[in-house]
Design an enzyme around this catalytic site. Structure first.
Site, PDB file in Angstrom:
ATOM      1  N   CYS A 342       0.966  -1.175  -0.548  1.00  9.04           N
ATOM      2  CA  CYS A 342      -0.314  -0.097  -0.113  1.00  9.04           C
ATOM      3  C   CYS A 342       0.702   1.156   0.270  1.00  9.04           C
ATOM      4  O   CYS A 342       1.416   1.499  -1.156  1.00  9.04           O
ATOM      5  CB  CYS A 342      -0.516   0.009   1.254  1.00  9.04           C
ATOM      6  SG  CYS A 342      -2.829   1.509   0.886  1.00  9.04           S
ATOM      7  N   HIS A 426      -3.644  -5.479   1.430  1.00 12.15           N
ATOM      8  CA  HIS A 426      -3.441  -5.585   2.544  1.00 12.15           C
ATOM      9  C   HIS A 426      -4.054  -7.144   2.961  1.00 12.15           C
ATOM     10  O   HIS A 426      -4.487  -7.551   2.310  1.00 12.15           O
ATOM     11  CB  HIS A 426      -4.094  -4.776   3.128  1.00 12.15           C
ATOM     12  CG  HIS A 426      -3.593  -3.524   3.363  1.00 12.15           C
ATOM     13  ND1 HIS A 426      -2.296  -2.901   4.428  1.00 12.15           N
ATOM     14  CD2 HIS A 426      -4.241  -2.459   2.965  1.00 12.15           C
ATOM     15  CE1 HIS A 426      -2.418  -1.405   4.008  1.00 12.15           C
ATOM     16  NE2 HIS A 426      -2.988  -1.517   3.387  1.00 12.15           N
TER      17      HIS A 426
END
Length: 503
Positions: A342, A426
């Protein structure tokens, strides 16, 4: 008819509210009770995406797992994601609605949300037999009581009995219990049913005279004394201490399957978010995970992870100031494994256009991945499914940055160049087959004779942890009295303890 309810409050932050709530939920569901968790307002950088695309705190997602139900936005209607010392992004019913200073939030916005959170709680109570609510911080924060919507505010609004948890390992638990009640107004005190001692070491019989005296002083009983257990802090709100000492790490005592261990260094960037991503790595026998903030600590690492962050540009500046940026570039050039997740993926790219998060405009990245990032005002909240390294992978995405991948080998939604990997996903490492395949690649590139265990199941480890929490409640709390509290509400006639809340 509404289902029963209970608010688990705490004498302090990190008293154990999250794990006690999860433990009560798991105990109840094992008794055949249809139960849901609830936290009116959560402040955390560890969040999760529900199946309907709503962002909630990871602690509530973990508690939903304890209940064996799908998490929904109703379970955490307000999420505050800190973006600096004095401001946070406000996420309402799973969607960001803007940035707000602490003064602005507590100055009026928070109180206006009380009706919303009460509506969410009532919807859950109309669907479930019981709803176990978690408070935040302490209910006796007298400076914030007027606008409170997560402790006594929600308890008063929904007439919930309150169980106060205290961490005896810190010391001063009797004073904390007494002082918590004595700083509440008479109307708030009426709802405080009693106490639960957490993290006790030693012979409970030595504690019992103090519990009797506490009952005499407050008119309130203690519903249980939970013993100290290593590694019960799973998916709590924030704090590296929780992640470093989480149960997944401490539950793994098996030696490496191969001849070598694998060393993983996680860059402890500012505003680090979803650092729970590395829990799945630490679940593997022979994988050693540590958080680092100096370039020399990368030297002996077989894999370096640059995790998510709520401040991508700030993280870039921090990496450069610390000398970690140069160390990461050297690793990439030498073909030594690096994984960016991310925000960590974004910093590895060529450049960032950010007029949303930092408003810094054009910022050069580390330039080790052929990626250009532009921040969008709309946040991406998805639960992608795909394949990588020949294995199925699931994950979730929470980001404003939109990545344009211009070269490299595809890797999930990101890319790979040599041994540098980047993705917005994630949770991908919780997919067992993919995690093992990834670790085999890392070990080969690092020259380590490390072999992933063939049977590590991250989901099974999580279930074991939640059952351990349920066992704690079942074995060390008065569960009959707890159920009466949940079903029938607070006992009548509890005495007022002066002085009460200040005027």
């Amino acid at each position: 008819m509404s289902g029963g309810g209970l608010l688990v409050a705490g004498t302090t932050s990190d008293a154990g509210k999250s794990v006690v709530t999860a433990g009560i939920c798991r105990w109840l569901v094992r008794q055949g009770v249809k139960v849901a968790p609830f936290k009116a307002q959560n402040m955390s950088l560890n969040s999760f995406v529900t199946r309907e695309g709503a962002e909630i705190g990871r602690a509530q997602a973990m508690q939903a797992q304890a209940c064996r139900v799908e998490p929904t936005a109703l379970m955490n209607p307000v999420l505050l994601k800190p973006g600096g010392e004095r401001s946070s992004q406000v996420v309402l019913l799973g969607r960001p609605v803007g940035e707000m200073s602490a003064r602005g939030y507590h100055g009026g916005r928070q109180q206006r949300l009380l009706g919303t959170v009460l509506d969410c709680l009532e919807q859950l109570r109309g669907t479930y037999d019981a709803v176990i609510c978690e408070g935040a911080g302490s209910p006796a924060e007298i400076n914030l009581r007027r606008t409170d919507i997560v402790n006594m505010g929600i308890a008063r609004g929904a007439r919930l009995p309150v169980l106060v948890v205290g961490d005896i390992d810190r010391g001063g638990v009797f004073a904390s219990f007494f002082g918590t009640v004595a700083l509440l107004s008479p109307e708030d005190q009426e709802l405080v049913a009693g106490f639960l001692v957490n993290k006790f070491r030693g012979d409970v019989s030595l504690l019992e005279p103090g519990l009797d005296m506490l009952h005499g002083l407050t008119g309130r009983r203690t519903y249980g004394v939970l013993p100290f257990r290593h590694g019960l802090g799973i998916d709590e709100e924030d704090g590296l201490r929780v992640s470093l000492r989480g149960a997944v790490r401490e539950s793994v005592v098996a030696a490496p399957v191969g001849e070598d261990v694998l060393r993983v260094a996680v860059c402890a960037v500012p505003l680090m978010s979803n650092f729970t991503d590395v829990d799945a790595l630490a679940a593997e026998p022979g994988v050693v995970v540590r958080f680092v903030d100096r370039p020399e600590e990368l030297a002996d690492a077989d894999l370096v992870v640059v995790p998510g962050t709520r401040g991508t540009v700030r993280a870039l500046e921090w990496l450069r100031e610390r000398g970690l940026a140069d160390a990461l570039r050297r690793r990439a050039a030498e073909g030594r494994p690096v994984l960016g997740i991310c925000g960590g993926f974004q910093v590895l790219g060529e450049h960032i256009e950010d007029d949303v998060e930092s408003r810094a405009g054009h910022v050069d990245g580390l330039g080790v991945l052929p990626v250009r990032v532009r921040f969008a005002r709309e946040k991406t909240l998805t639960r992608p499914v795909g394949q990588a390294l020949g294995e199925p992978v699931e994950g979730y995405e929470i980001h404003h940055g939109v990545a344009e991948v211009v070269a490299g080998e595809p890797f999930l939604d990101g890319c790979r160049v040599g041994q540098t990997w980047g993705t917005h996903w994630h949770g991908s490492l919780e997919s067992d087959g993919f995690r093992r395949a990834f670790l085999r690649e890392v070990a080969a590139a690092a020259g380590r004779r490390f072999v992933p265990a063939p049977d590590t199941s991250f989901a099974a480890l999580r279930e074991e942890q939640l059952d351990r929490l349920g066992d704690l409640i079942e074995q060390h709390a008065d569960t009959d009295a707890l159920w009466r509290l949940i079903e029938s509400g607070v006992p009548q006639g509890l005495p007022f303890i002066p002085p009460g809340a200040p005027a």
